[in-house]
Design an enzyme around this catalytic site. Sequence first.
Site: not given
Ligand code: ITT
Length: 225
Positions: A20, A22, A25, A79, A158, A161, A181, A186-187
């Site tokens: 990732t 992010n 995460k 994802d 983030f 949320d 959380k 889900h994670r």
């Molecule tokens: P990577 O692709 O590099 O992992 P990303 O943030 O772009 O980072 P995703 O493509 O999986 O990740 O997009 C997930 C998006 O969905 C994330 O940017 C948030 O906007 C939302 N999201 C996912 N999990 C979340 C969570 O636990 N809480 C709040 N928003 C979440």
Amino acid sequence: MNTQEDKEGLGSNMKIVFATGNAHKVQEVNDIAKGSGIEFELPPDGFNPLENGLTFEENSLIKAQEAARISGRISLADDSGLCVEALNGEPGIYSARYDTTPQKRIDKLLNNLTEVANRRAKFVCAMTLVDKDGKTIRQEVGECHGKIAHTQTGNNGFGYDPIFIPDGYDITIAQMSEEEKNTISHRSRALRKMIEFVNSWSLDAQSYSDTDNNYSGDNFSKICH
Ligand code: ITT
């Protein structure tokens, strides 16, 4: 004493690349994985996957394979996104690309739900574990069901949320502690299943087939669908 190979392979005290960009995460998965013997690390510089899959599962595989390609190591990807019932599942796999900033994404979603009575929604997280050659070892999915609030509240977490109220709660995830959380997200649901699998799996050369794109053997009966 563990060798470097033990530490970076599958066994106790293993380190797995978490595919990732992010950092939030990675922090979350390391908190969830505490005490499991597994530690997750950001991929090396240059991690820039083309997320052109059509499902959470496909995109998590793309990310995991890109991390394995540039690191040469076992990699796990997540994802994830928010699916809103009244918007036919949007933003879904486009959650990170729904608008240009996290605040604009929240504003856009709330605007699109103005005067919409059905606020049902769910967070989805698909995780894919691949070996150092990018072959799928395992896929797991976790979901967290709830509803979209009418206004945003809270500063923790983030993404979406601050506008997501999980079932059984009357506060948003952004009003919860990280620990809370991580008990319902889900994670955490996807990751706990993945950790259970990894910890029950001993890498057995006999159960690995070079001719197909998956592992075989009893431990792998539920591999990647
Ligand atoms: P990577 O692709 O590099 O992992 P990303 O943030 O772009 O980072 P995703 O493509 O999986 O990740 O997009 C997930 C998006 O969905 C994330 O940017 C948030 O906007 C939302 N999201 C996912 N999990 C979340 C969570 O636990 N809480 C709040 N928003 C979440």
